[in-house]
Scaffold this active site. Sequence first.
Site, PDB file in Angstrom:
ATOM      1  N   LYS A  70       0.682  -1.299   0.065  1.00 11.46           N
ATOM      2  CA  LYS A  70       0.101  -0.066   0.116  1.00 11.46           C
ATOM      3  C   LYS A  70       0.898   1.268   0.201  1.00 11.46           C
ATOM      4  CE  LYS A  70      -2.462   1.453   3.552  1.00 11.46           C
ATOM      5  NZ  LYS A  70      -3.394   1.736   4.638  1.00 11.46           N
ATOM      6  N   ASP A 224      -0.376   8.476  14.583  1.00 13.94           N
ATOM      7  CA  ASP A 224       0.245   7.509  13.634  1.00 13.94           C
ATOM      8  C   ASP A 224       1.604   8.406  12.814  1.00 13.94           C
ATOM      9  OD1 ASP A 224      -0.642   9.860  12.347  1.00 13.94           O
ATOM     10  OD2 ASP A 224      -2.026   8.864  10.820  1.00 13.94           O
TER      11      ASP A 224
END
Length: 325
Positions: A70, A224
């Site tokens: 990804k 994140d």
Amino acid sequence: MLVLNQQQVKKIIPLDKINVVINSVENAFGDYGKNLVQMPCKQYLYFSEYNGDLRIMPSYSSVLKMAGTKIVNVHPDNPKKGLPTVMASIILNDPKNGLPLAIMDGSYITAMRTGSAGAVAAKYLAREDAKTLGVVGAGVQAMYQIMASVKVRKIKEIIIADVNAKAVQNLINVLAKQNIKARTGSTEEACGQDIVATTTPSRQPIIKREWIKPGTHINAIGADAEGKEELDPEILKSAKIVIDDWDQASHSGEINVPLKQGIITKENIYAGLGDIVAAKKPGRTSNQEITVFDSTGLGLQDLYTAVAVLKIARRQKIGKEIELI
């Protein structure tokens, strides 16, 4: 190679079919815990002049016999330009020969699998009698955390807190279309629920220790990237901490700042969620303990979800086949 755009991916796994993604993500964690996968640490390219970054996330499953990568961006200023903050693409490759089998939109999959990871964590770590859910942050991910959480626990009340009252009302309206009732509340009230999900981009603690009651499960989703944190470190010091991956969490998860400051150490980490799903370690062992799941997002979650999408797409003949060679 099969090409699937976002509209087609949404048709294959609509919101009301999020159980497909939850099951895929649970299998991903279980296989990770059993050491049946390869997953190098997420790689970052930072574009400081554009206030954004690009993340590359490869993985391979010997169970699925599939490899995937990804590529996803995070550009917080994009909405001002009419673009999504997060955009992603996923490529699936046949490990036998390297042939690319599919390329598909990964933005929707990213949102669905992140919400599903929170649901898997809640399944193993929240109290079985958990009935209330508090969400801090009313952005896109908040909806997916809610949609997934109600699939694993019988949630009777949902409270959403955000500094942007309009965002909260918009989310409440969206959830209503899915027959899910929610109401607005303060951050403190949201944090007083049985399950708490934090989905903000904060770089300083916004969740106070005194707001968290015994028996609470927290899905810490927002951190994140390096320097991000949402929870008062005192929460981590008194909680059972479960991570998705040590390398990623220590670099960019909720634990990254407290680790660098020496407030906690690696010894404070109880387990990886994969170890719990694989039954190598128990999850919640007391109704009084506070549990925290530090979610950074794994390439395996994308891989397992994308493979499920590919199978359904082939069965339903959705997408466009193209030749690359």
